[in-house]
Design a protein around this motif. Structure first.
Motif, short mmCIF file in Angstrom:
data_model
loop_
_atom_site.label_atom_id
_atom_site.label_comp_id
_atom_site.label_asym_id
_atom_site.label_seq_id
_atom_site.Cartn_x
_atom_site.Cartn_y
_atom_site.Cartn_z
N ARG A 226 13.76 7.23 -2.38
CA ARG A 226 12.79 7.37 -3.46
C ARG A 226 11.97 6.10 -3.63
N SER A 227 12.62 4.95 -3.56
CA SER A 227 11.91 3.67 -3.71
C SER A 227 10.96 3.44 -2.54
N ARG A 228 11.39 3.78 -1.33
CA ARG A 228 10.54 3.64 -0.16
C ARG A 228 9.26 4.48 -0.31
N ILE A 229 9.44 5.71 -0.75
CA ILE A 229 8.30 6.62 -0.88
C ILE A 229 7.35 6.14 -1.97
N ALA A 230 7.90 5.71 -3.09
CA ALA A 230 7.06 5.20 -4.18
C ALA A 230 6.31 3.95 -3.74
N THR A 231 6.99 3.07 -3.03
CA THR A 231 6.35 1.86 -2.53
C THR A 231 5.25 2.19 -1.54
N ALA A 232 5.52 3.15 -0.66
CA ALA A 232 4.54 3.54 0.34
C ALA A 232 3.25 4.02 -0.31
N TYR A 233 3.39 4.84 -1.35
CA TYR A 233 2.20 5.37 -2.01
C TYR A 233 1.46 4.27 -2.78
N ALA A 234 2.19 3.50 -3.58
CA ALA A 234 1.54 2.49 -4.42
C ALA A 234 0.83 1.44 -3.57
N ALA A 235 1.47 0.98 -2.51
CA ALA A 235 0.88 -0.05 -1.66
C ALA A 235 -0.36 0.47 -0.94
N THR A 236 -0.30 1.70 -0.47
CA THR A 236 -1.43 2.26 0.26
C THR A 236 -2.61 2.53 -0.67
#
Length: 287
Positions: A247-257
């Motif tokens: 979940r953290s990886r996915i949230a980070t992926a979206y926010a950073a992109t």
């Protein structure tokens, strides 16, 4: 909802329904699914038309407002039975997929080109595009090699998948995209990485599968890559990394992109990652 996509490798431990729900929660508008293993014994979640799992996933995608963009992964190896992938392609198409991702793993150039062309023909029966992804440790390891296969195959639904990490690690840069036909560049995958090149192919594999960085937190020329792509290229984030949970990886992926995209010019940012897939010119085949 943004059309920005999430590649399954970001959280391969999640089943397709789990991935769809987490992607939607983070803000993604589409997902990719690993429905065939990328290596012997690799993780995959097969799809089958008419199965309960297929019907459940269709319902979840609709309820979450998430589209299936691509299915993966087919290795084009010697002796491959192309027709055996028809059920996989049919299942992906039934869920709305636009493309299937493949790699080139046959040292016989003529045979590899013929296999790619045959898969394009089969995929065309299901209105799917075939995206050839290059990786430095595979036979098709560079952008130029991938372009040559797609060009020589001569199929309107054949294209090159540009992964930001693989472009860098194979010695390429965004400027290399300028000479490619625009219809070869239908999709790209984003992540970031350190400036230092991996010392060996084994190190490059480890980095690609578990050591990527969020977009904007490394040294890859992502802004230049985005500017070099057609405005309607489908964008997804592929961010396998050690440490954070799925979940953290996915949230980070979206926010950073999204931060990366928002840092572009307003006009470009509104186009990149939000444009619909563009059609090809042959019959019912769509991009």
């Amino acid at each position: 909802m943004s059309a920005l996509g999430l590649a399954h490798l970001t959280a391969l431990e999640l089943s397709p329904p789990e991935l769809a729900r987490e992607a939607a929660s983070a803000g993604f508008g589409s997902i990719g699914l690993r429905v065939h293993p990328a290596m012997a014994g690799g993780v995959a979640y097969p799809l089958r038309v008419g199965s309960w799992a297929q019907r459940e996933l269709c319902t979840i995608l609709a309820s979450e407002g998430v589209r299936l963009n691509e299915i993966e992964f087919i290795q084009l190896t010697p002796g491959l039975d192309i027709r055996s992938f028809a059920p996989m392609l049919e299942a992906g198409a039934e869920l709305g997929a636009s493309a299937v991702t493949v790699s080139g793993d046959d040292a016989d150039r003529l045979r590899l080109t013929a296999s790619f062309a045959a898969l394009c023909d089969l995929a065309g029966e299901f209105c799917l595009r075939v995206d050839l992804e290059f990786m430095r440790w595979r036979v098709v390891g560079t952008l130029a090699q991938a372009e040559a296969i797609v060009r020589q195959a001569g199929r309107p639904n054949g294209a090159v998948l540009v992964d930001a990490l693989h472009l860098s690690r194979s010695g390429g840069d965004p400027g290399d995209l300028a000479d490619l036909p625009r219809h070869f560049l239908c999709a790209a995958q984003l992540c970031d990485a350190a400036a230092t090149q991996p010392a060996s192919d084994a190190d490059a594999i480890t980095e690609a599968r578990e050591g990527r960085l969020p977009p904007g937190q490394g040294a890859l020329p992502l802004a230049a890559l985005l500017q070099a792509l057609p405005a309607d290229a489908a964008l997804s984030v592929e961010l396998p990394m050690r440490g954070p949970d799925a979940r953290s990886r996915i949230a980070t992926a979206y926010a950073a992109t999204r931060r990366l995209l928002d840092g572009l010019s307003p006009h470009k940012a509104s186009e990149v990652g939000n444009a619909p897939s563009r059609p090809t010119t042959q019959g019912s085949v769509r991009a």
